[in-house]
Design a protein around this motif. Sequence first.
Motif, short mmCIF file in Angstrom:
data_model
loop_
_atom_site.label_atom_id
_atom_site.label_comp_id
_atom_site.label_asym_id
_atom_site.label_seq_id
_atom_site.Cartn_x
_atom_site.Cartn_y
_atom_site.Cartn_z
N VAL A 177 0.92 -1.32 0.03
CA VAL A 177 -0.01 -0.04 -0.06
C VAL A 177 0.86 1.11 0.06
N TYR A 178 0.40 2.17 -0.49
CA TYR A 178 1.25 3.35 -0.63
C TYR A 178 0.30 4.71 -0.28
N LEU A 179 1.15 5.89 0.02
CA LEU A 179 0.56 7.07 0.50
C LEU A 179 1.29 8.16 -0.23
N GLN A 180 0.48 8.95 -1.14
CA GLN A 180 0.91 9.83 -1.76
C GLN A 180 0.78 11.27 -1.05
N MET A 181 1.55 12.01 -0.42
CA MET A 181 1.13 13.27 0.17
C MET A 181 1.79 14.42 -0.46
N ASN A 182 1.01 15.30 -1.02
CA ASN A 182 1.40 16.59 -1.62
C ASN A 182 0.82 17.54 -0.39
N SER A 183 1.50 18.82 -0.97
CA SER A 183 1.26 20.05 -0.37
C SER A 183 1.29 19.98 1.25
N LEU A 184 2.27 19.29 1.68
CA LEU A 184 2.42 18.94 3.06
C LEU A 184 2.64 20.08 4.03
N LYS A 185 1.88 20.09 5.20
CA LYS A 185 1.80 21.17 6.27
C LYS A 185 2.51 20.69 7.50
N PRO A 186 2.90 21.57 8.29
CA PRO A 186 3.62 21.35 9.47
C PRO A 186 2.79 20.33 10.22
N GLU A 187 1.28 20.63 10.32
CA GLU A 187 0.44 19.67 11.18
C GLU A 187 0.19 18.36 10.76
N ASP A 188 0.81 18.03 9.54
CA ASP A 188 0.89 16.91 8.92
C ASP A 188 2.07 15.90 9.77
N THR A 189 2.89 16.74 10.46
CA THR A 189 4.18 15.91 11.20
C THR A 189 3.61 14.82 12.17
N ALA A 190 4.06 13.68 12.03
CA ALA A 190 3.53 12.52 12.82
C ALA A 190 4.47 11.39 12.46
N VAL A 191 4.11 10.32 13.21
CA VAL A 191 4.79 8.87 12.94
C VAL A 191 3.41 8.30 12.25
#
Length: 120
Positions: free
Chosen positions: A77-91
């Motif tokens: 499984v894949y997760l493509q993440m674009n336009s990342l924001k500081p609030e996306d910071t996580a494990v």
Amino acid sequence: QVQLVESGGGLVQAGGSLRLSCATSGIVSINVMGWYRQAPGKQRELVATITKGGTTNYVDSVKGRVTISRDNAKNTVYLQMNSLKPEDTAVYYCNAVGRTSSWSREKMYWGQGTQVTVSS
């Protein structure tokens, strides 16, 4: 033995992109696969899920920025993440619901997690 191995995490600037991968082994029939995340001091939350047939579900905060996909032949499984924001910071944790054999019960399995850090 079931293994879920995530890769692709790292440090990225706000507005950047990352692609997470999760390769599974030991599961012969996978139903739903997904990604969850846990930020410091917060509970683990669902990011996205995808069924074997390709139906997807996203948490509102990532809609339009994140795409989940899977390769059923590779049980990945894949997760493509674009336009990342500081609030996306996580494990970020990979998750799979499936069976280890045709006679076993369906169970939920987790990866060890991969750190995603988005700097402002």
